[in-house]
Scaffold this motif. Structure first.
Motif, PDB file in Angstrom:
ATOM      1  N   UNK A  70       0.836  -1.201   0.000  1.00 24.10           N
ATOM      2  CA  UNK A  70       0.000   0.000   0.000  1.00 24.10           C
ATOM      3  C   UNK A  70       0.871   1.252   0.000  1.00 24.10           C
ATOM      4  N   UNK A  71       1.818   1.282   0.925  1.00 26.36           N
ATOM      5  CA  UNK A  71       2.613   2.494   1.087  1.00 26.36           C
ATOM      6  C   UNK A  71       3.546   2.723  -0.093  1.00 26.36           C
ATOM      7  N   UNK A  72       4.006   1.669  -0.716  1.00 27.56           N
ATOM      8  CA  UNK A  72       4.813   1.833  -1.932  1.00 27.56           C
ATOM      9  C   UNK A  72       3.971   2.481  -3.027  1.00 27.56           C
ATOM     10  N   UNK A  73       2.723   2.050  -3.122  1.00 29.55           N
ATOM     11  CA  UNK A  73       1.802   2.646  -4.092  1.00 29.55           C
ATOM     12  C   UNK A  73       1.588   4.123  -3.762  1.00 29.55           C
ATOM     13  N   UNK A  74       1.384   4.427  -2.493  1.00 33.14           N
ATOM     14  CA  UNK A  74       1.167   5.805  -2.087  1.00 33.14           C
ATOM     15  C   UNK A  74       2.381   6.674  -2.392  1.00 33.14           C
ATOM     16  N   UNK A  98      10.723   3.299   5.785  1.00 34.77           N
ATOM     17  CA  UNK A  98      11.649   4.180   5.055  1.00 34.77           C
ATOM     18  C   UNK A  98      11.314   4.158   3.563  1.00 34.77           C
ATOM     19  N   UNK A  99      10.594   5.157   3.101  1.00 30.81           N
ATOM     20  CA  UNK A  99      10.133   5.201   1.715  1.00 30.81           C
ATOM     21  C   UNK A  99      10.743   6.390   0.977  1.00 30.81           C
ATOM     22  N   UNK A 100      10.891   6.232  -0.319  1.00 29.88           N
ATOM     23  CA  UNK A 100      11.326   7.336  -1.158  1.00 29.88           C
ATOM     24  C   UNK A 100      10.094   7.907  -1.850  1.00 29.88           C
ATOM     25  N   UNK A 101       9.662   9.068  -1.400  1.00 32.42           N
ATOM     26  CA  UNK A 101       8.462   9.689  -1.932  1.00 32.42           C
ATOM     27  C   UNK A 101       8.784  10.389  -3.245  1.00 32.42           C
TER      28      UNK A 101
END
Length: 344
Positions: A70-74, A98-101
């Motif tokens: 989900x969060x990767x999609x976001x 830890x995501x790269x937005x």
């Protein structure tokens, strides 16, 4: 961007549709990410907008894998100008990933409308709450479950789309008692049956049986048929528009109900709401003004509350309750309050 793990359409999802539709009408772009195709189809029907369906992970990979998806999609689909509304509290775990937005981190809001239970979701909230920008809860009871900074918490009930059904005219006797919603031990329909044994009342249960509650539901049916006989009906799933038909009093028996959307729906229909003195449902009722309260978990107390429901009392109380419910559930006004709560 609404994000939901729901596997179907319940009261919370109907509220989400109503909110999203009003937000779109006021100029906001809206979108839904979910795992359930039925939910996506209903979203399209309700809002006119498509949804993104994320494939559910294999059970062996666990819930965290799905949350990460989900969060990767976001991260790839939103920007710092957007707002992500988490409509399933288990998704809050992703707030600390830890995501790269792609275009900056959006504002992240948790819409909390559940009674929290032990397990993954509650642990996730404990460690991720500090990364949430706002928590919008359906009741003070629900909000108090989280140990978050009070400054990020807001309480808003729920919008209810205009009902096609007409207000219910109070009957005389017997009193028509209704229990509406999923059938499980938390909802405690057995308590209502026990309370009505010595009353001139009939009991109708309408709602789906949870997958893990078949045995409990069978016990409830057996109890109702044994002690109430022909005064008992268990009707199963009923369309939302007809769930409150032919009911004089809606009873909530769950002492930890997050809010109780059906209470608002009943008040809008001119149906007496009878709720326990604890949980979120208690916040929707002022005793003998907009409904009746009883001591939570006590069948004798509930029986006394139901005995109070004379036709004159029901007419007086339901008129006041309906006026107040109209004020707090108006979709347009609610959407404006929600948008303000997100950004203030």
């Amino acid at each position: 961007m609404f994000a939901s793990l729901a596997s179907g359409v319940w009261g919370a999802e109907r509220s989400m549709f109503t909110l999203a539709r009003e937000l779109r009408e006021s100029g906001h772009r809206i979108h839904l990410i979910c795992t359930d195709q039925t939910l996506a189809d209903e979203w399209l029907r309700a809002t006119g907008e498509s949804a993104s369906v994320v494939s559910a992970s294999r059970p062996s990979r666990g819930r965290l894998s799905l949350v990460r998806s989900y969060w990767s999609h976001l991260a790839n689909q939103t920007s710092k100008r957007d707002v992500v509304v988490l409509f399933s509290y288990a998704l809050a775990a992703g707030a600390i990933l830890p995501l790269r937005w792609r275009a900056g981190r959006p504002r992240v809001v948790l819409d909390l409308h559940d009674t929290l239970t032990a397990g993954f979701g509650r642990r996730a909230l404990a460690v991720s709450a500090f990364r949430l920008d706002r928590v919008i809860a359906v009741s003070e009871f629900t909000l108090r479950q989280l140990r978050v900074r009070r400054s990020i918490g807001r309480v808003l009930t729920r919008p209810v789309a205009k009902l096609d059904a007409q207000p219910v005219e109070p009957s005389s006797i017997p009193l028509r008692v209704g229990i509406v919603g999923r059938v499980n031990s938390d909802k405690a329909p057995h308590l209502v049956i026990q309370a009505c044994v010595e009353l001139d009342a009939c009991v109708t249960i309408r709602g789906d049986i949870d997958n893990d509650s078949e045995t409990y539901a069978a016990d409830v049916r057996a109890l109702g048929e044994r002690v109430l006989g022909e005064r008992f009906r268990m009707e199963g799933p009923t369309p939302w528009s007809r769930a409150l038909d032919d009911i004089d009093a809606l009873v909530v028996a769950n002492a930890r109900e997050p809010m109780g959307r059906t209470v608002l729906e009943a008040q809008l229909r001119g149906i007496m709401a009878v709720v326990p003195d604890s949980g979120g449902a208690a916040e929707l009722v002022e005793h003998l003004v907009t409904g009746v309260k009883y001591r939570a978990g006590d069948a004798s107390s509930l029986a006394k509350a139901l005995k109070m429901l004379t036709r004159d009392l029901r007419i007086r109380v339901t008129e006041t309750a309906r006026a107040r419910a109209i004020a707090v559930t108006d979709p347009k006004e609610y959407a404006a309050r929600y948008a303000h709560a997100v950004f203030d």
